[in-house]
Scaffold this motif. Structure first.
Motif, PDB file in Angstrom:
ATOM      1  N   GLU A 162     -14.260 -30.402 -52.705  1.00 35.15           N
ATOM      2  CA  GLU A 162     -14.647 -29.301 -51.906  1.00 35.15           C
ATOM      3  C   GLU A 162     -15.847 -28.511 -52.469  1.00 35.15           C
ATOM      4  N   VAL A 163     -15.908 -28.376 -53.906  1.00 36.96           N
ATOM      5  CA  VAL A 163     -17.078 -28.019 -54.687  1.00 36.96           C
ATOM      6  C   VAL A 163     -18.238 -28.785 -54.469  1.00 36.96           C
ATOM      7  N   LEU A 164     -18.036 -30.066 -54.508  1.00 38.69           N
ATOM      8  CA  LEU A 164     -19.207 -31.098 -54.418  1.00 38.69           C
ATOM      9  C   LEU A 164     -19.732 -31.271 -53.029  1.00 38.69           C
ATOM     10  N   ARG A 165     -18.932 -30.862 -51.994  1.00 39.18           N
ATOM     11  CA  ARG A 165     -19.270 -30.329 -50.624  1.00 39.18           C
ATOM     12  C   ARG A 165     -20.316 -29.258 -50.258  1.00 39.18           C
ATOM     13  N   THR A 166     -20.346 -28.323 -51.164  1.00 35.65           N
ATOM     14  CA  THR A 166     -21.245 -26.904 -51.033  1.00 35.65           C
ATOM     15  C   THR A 166     -22.515 -27.302 -51.368  1.00 35.65           C
ATOM     16  N   PRO A 167     -23.537 -26.541 -50.868  1.00 29.85           N
ATOM     17  CA  PRO A 167     -24.766 -27.002 -50.831  1.00 29.85           C
ATOM     18  C   PRO A 167     -25.480 -27.197 -52.001  1.00 29.85           C
ATOM     19  N   ASN A 168     -25.017 -26.340 -53.132  1.00 35.37           N
ATOM     20  CA  ASN A 168     -25.476 -26.374 -54.615  1.00 35.37           C
ATOM     21  C   ASN A 168     -24.437 -26.171 -55.373  1.00 35.37           C
ATOM     22  N   PRO A 169     -23.856 -27.382 -55.776  1.00 37.45           N
ATOM     23  CA  PRO A 169     -22.412 -27.343 -56.554  1.00 37.45           C
ATOM     24  C   PRO A 169     -22.846 -26.723 -58.072  1.00 37.45           C
ATOM     25  N   ASP A 170     -21.756 -25.809 -58.595  1.00 38.47           N
ATOM     26  CA  ASP A 170     -22.126 -25.076 -59.614  1.00 38.47           C
ATOM     27  C   ASP A 170     -21.306 -25.880 -60.724  1.00 38.47           C
ATOM     28  N   ASP A 171     -21.916 -26.101 -61.954  1.00 42.94           N
ATOM     29  CA  ASP A 171     -21.392 -26.837 -62.801  1.00 42.94           C
ATOM     30  C   ASP A 171     -20.193 -25.992 -63.289  1.00 42.94           C
ATOM     31  N   ALA A 172     -20.169 -24.870 -63.454  1.00 36.11           N
ATOM     32  CA  ALA A 172     -19.061 -23.721 -64.018  1.00 36.11           C
ATOM     33  C   ALA A 172     -17.918 -24.077 -63.049  1.00 36.11           C
ATOM     34  N   LEU A 173     -18.306 -24.057 -61.865  1.00 34.57           N
ATOM     35  CA  LEU A 173     -16.974 -24.482 -60.928  1.00 34.57           C
ATOM     36  C   LEU A 173     -16.250 -25.972 -61.149  1.00 34.57           C
ATOM     37  N   LEU A 174     -17.268 -26.894 -61.387  1.00 40.56           N
ATOM     38  CA  LEU A 174     -16.832 -28.321 -61.758  1.00 40.56           C
ATOM     39  C   LEU A 174     -16.159 -28.505 -62.924  1.00 40.56           C
ATOM     40  N   ASP A 175     -16.406 -27.742 -63.864  1.00 43.09           N
ATOM     41  CA  ASP A 175     -15.838 -27.953 -65.248  1.00 43.09           C
ATOM     42  C   ASP A 175     -14.483 -28.157 -65.439  1.00 43.09           C
ATOM     43  N   PRO A 176     -13.874 -26.990 -64.925  1.00 42.83           N
ATOM     44  CA  PRO A 176     -12.238 -26.709 -64.840  1.00 42.83           C
ATOM     45  C   PRO A 176     -11.515 -28.041 -64.173  1.00 42.83           C
ATOM     46  N   TRP A 177     -12.325 -28.392 -63.123  1.00 46.81           N
ATOM     47  CA  TRP A 177     -11.613 -29.558 -62.172  1.00 46.81           C
ATOM     48  C   TRP A 177     -11.790 -30.836 -63.057  1.00 46.81           C
ATOM     49  N   ASP A 178     -12.897 -30.946 -63.751  1.00 43.71           N
ATOM     50  CA  ASP A 178     -13.124 -32.122 -64.559  1.00 43.71           C
ATOM     51  C   ASP A 178     -12.144 -32.182 -65.648  1.00 43.71           C
ATOM     52  N   ALA A 179     -11.777 -31.077 -66.297  1.00 44.10           N
ATOM     53  CA  ALA A 179     -10.741 -31.031 -67.477  1.00 44.10           C
ATOM     54  C   ALA A 179      -9.248 -31.314 -66.887  1.00 44.10           C
ATOM     55  N   GLN A 180      -8.903 -31.054 -65.617  1.00 45.05           N
ATOM     56  CA  GLN A 180      -7.682 -31.234 -65.043  1.00 45.05           C
ATOM     57  C   GLN A 180      -7.418 -32.695 -64.492  1.00 45.05           C
ATOM     58  N   LEU A 181      -8.594 -33.328 -64.153  1.00 44.27           N
ATOM     59  CA  LEU A 181      -8.564 -34.666 -63.550  1.00 44.27           C
ATOM     60  C   LEU A 181      -8.532 -35.547 -64.888  1.00 44.27           C
ATOM     61  N   ALA A 182      -9.198 -35.043 -65.963  1.00 43.27           N
ATOM     62  CA  ALA A 182      -8.822 -36.041 -67.209  1.00 43.27           C
ATOM     63  C   ALA A 182      -7.638 -35.744 -67.788  1.00 43.27           C
ATOM     64  N   GLU A 183      -7.069 -34.756 -67.825  1.00 46.97           N
ATOM     65  CA  GLU A 183      -5.774 -34.626 -68.442  1.00 46.97           C
ATOM     66  C   GLU A 183      -4.635 -35.222 -67.646  1.00 46.97           C
ATOM     67  N   HIS A 184      -4.720 -35.114 -66.309  1.00 47.86           N
ATOM     68  CA  HIS A 184      -3.596 -35.861 -65.581  1.00 47.86           C
ATOM     69  C   HIS A 184      -3.898 -37.155 -65.116  1.00 47.86           C
ATOM     70  N   GLY A 185      -5.090 -37.582 -65.119  1.00 53.66           N
ATOM     71  CA  GLY A 185      -5.639 -39.019 -64.954  1.00 53.66           C
ATOM     72  C   GLY A 185      -5.279 -39.849 -66.067  1.00 53.66           C
ATOM     73  N   THR A 186      -5.483 -39.302 -67.312  1.00 55.49           N
ATOM     74  CA  THR A 186      -4.903 -40.007 -68.640  1.00 55.49           C
ATOM     75  C   THR A 186      -3.543 -40.546 -68.466  1.00 55.49           C
ATOM     76  N   THR A 187      -2.698 -39.521 -67.883  1.00 61.49           N
ATOM     77  CA  THR A 187      -1.484 -39.615 -67.928  1.00 61.49           C
ATOM     78  C   THR A 187      -1.085 -41.010 -67.181  1.00 61.49           C
ATOM     79  N   LEU A 188      -1.934 -41.043 -65.925  1.00 68.81           N
ATOM     80  CA  LEU A 188      -1.657 -42.109 -64.904  1.00 68.81           C
ATOM     81  C   LEU A 188      -2.250 -43.538 -65.490  1.00 68.81           C
TER      82      LEU A 188
END
Length: 357
Positions: A162-188
């Protein structure tokens, strides 16, 4: 693990059905489109709240109805378990031993079932999404923690996209989702690798038994590089993700490599080899689930023997331990010698009505 009773009301063509299979081998006979597969589908649904044939539960309700109900009573080693799922106008209610459950994870693992059907040839010849679905379904039955990680990963990916689909994605909004993807993705990734490392030799043993000594292998192919922390993969892909407006790297792009007779099975194996490889993988799950849980799951075989010759049918049956409760469907009313030798309990289904044969 033994299914004692299955009841279905307005599920597919099954209405007021009560099915009480015996231990060991059970054969359900009937012509096409009479309800044989729907019985196996109902068993799987009672165990997982999922169908192997459709992702739309509205497809499961009987035509002209808005409600269906499926329940199963199973004897486990130390206790009896009763699950019930009622679907009404798009809402699903799950009960385990009479108690309402708020999460699917509270259902998974109460009843373990493994199904092989004609659709499972897509496990070998289909797209990577078929193989990821296989991994997710089987691991979710074995580990509630895996299902939790999968759900959290999917939620984080939706939010990141959803953040990536906005006109100018903000790194500060992507950072926390990257952290969650990394945490749970590593478990997978860790659980998928461990599962396949244990499954692969069992699948090869089953395949060799069925295919006259021919070899097969199953290798986990994660999308992310093994020697790079997952968080770095998301960071490195960020510019590309912003251009494409979607998350392009991660476990949601993992795959399995299945090789038969030293050839990539998806591209070069015959249809017979592909079907046998898919069946071998499912048979391997019997032993793996037995190792993990101490009990064999219920085995559901949908029209498996239709395309196998007598020798291969005999080998398939020989790989199934006697302690496994197995439900087999067939359009052949005259039992083959291979099936008859196992002294099965016989059932006949016609227009959704089941009777002991």
């Amino acid at each position: 693990m033994r299914l004692l009773e299955l009841t279905c009301d307005r599920f597919r063509c099954l209405n007021n059905l009560r099915f009480e299979p015996g231990p060991g081998l059970n054969v359900i006979r009937g012509d096409n489109a009479q309800g044989k597969t729907s019985i196996l589908e109902a068993v799987l649904y009672a165990a997982t709240s999922k169908s192997h044939r459709t992702s739309a539960e509205s497809d499961l309700v009987q035509r002209g109805e808005a409600i269906f109900r499926v329940s199963a009573r199973v004897q486990r080693a130390a206790r009896e378990v009763h699950t019930e799922i009622a679907w009404s106008h798009g809402a699903k209610r799950i009960k385990v031993n009479g108690v309402n459950q708020t999460r699917v994870s509270d259902l998974l693992g109460k009843i373990n079932a493994v199904i092989f059907s004609p659709e499972d040839s897509d496990l070998v010849r289909g797209s990577a999404s078929n193989r990821r679905t296989f991994l997710d379904m089987e691991l979710s039955q074995l580990h509630a923690s895996y299902l939790h990680a999968l759900q959290r990963y999917r939620h984080a990916m939706r939010q990141r996209n959803e953040v990536l689909r906005t006109p100018n994605p903000d790194d500060a909004l992507l950072d926390p989702w990257d952290a969650q993807l990394a945490e749970h993705g590593t478990t997978l990734i860790q659980e998928r690798r461990r599962f396949i490392n244990q499954l692969a030799p069992l699948a090869n043993t089953a395949y060799k038994a069925i295919a006259d000594g021919e070899e097969m292998s199953v290798v986990y192919r994660p999308d992310a590089k093994e020697d790079v922390p997952l968080i770095e993969s998301f960071t490195a892909a960020r510019k590309s993700d912003i251009r494409q407006r979607m998350t392009t790297r991660g476990p949601h792009r993992d795959d399995l490599e299945i090789v038969v007779d030293d050839k990539a099975a998806r591209q070069f194996a015959s249809q017979g080899q592909q079907k046998t490889a898919g069946l071998a993988i499912k048979l391997a799950e019997l032993d793996l689930m037995h190792e993990r849980t101490g009990e064999y799951p219920i085995l559901l075989l949908d029209d498996v023997f239709a395309e196998l010759d007598a020798s291969r049918s005999r080998e398939v049956l020989s790989t199934i331990p006697a302690a496994v409760q197995c439900l087999v469907t067939t359009t052949e009313f005259a039992l083959s010698d291979e099936l008859a030798s196992r002294a099965p309990t016989l059932f006949t289904v016609q227009k959704g009505l089941l009777r002991v044969a």
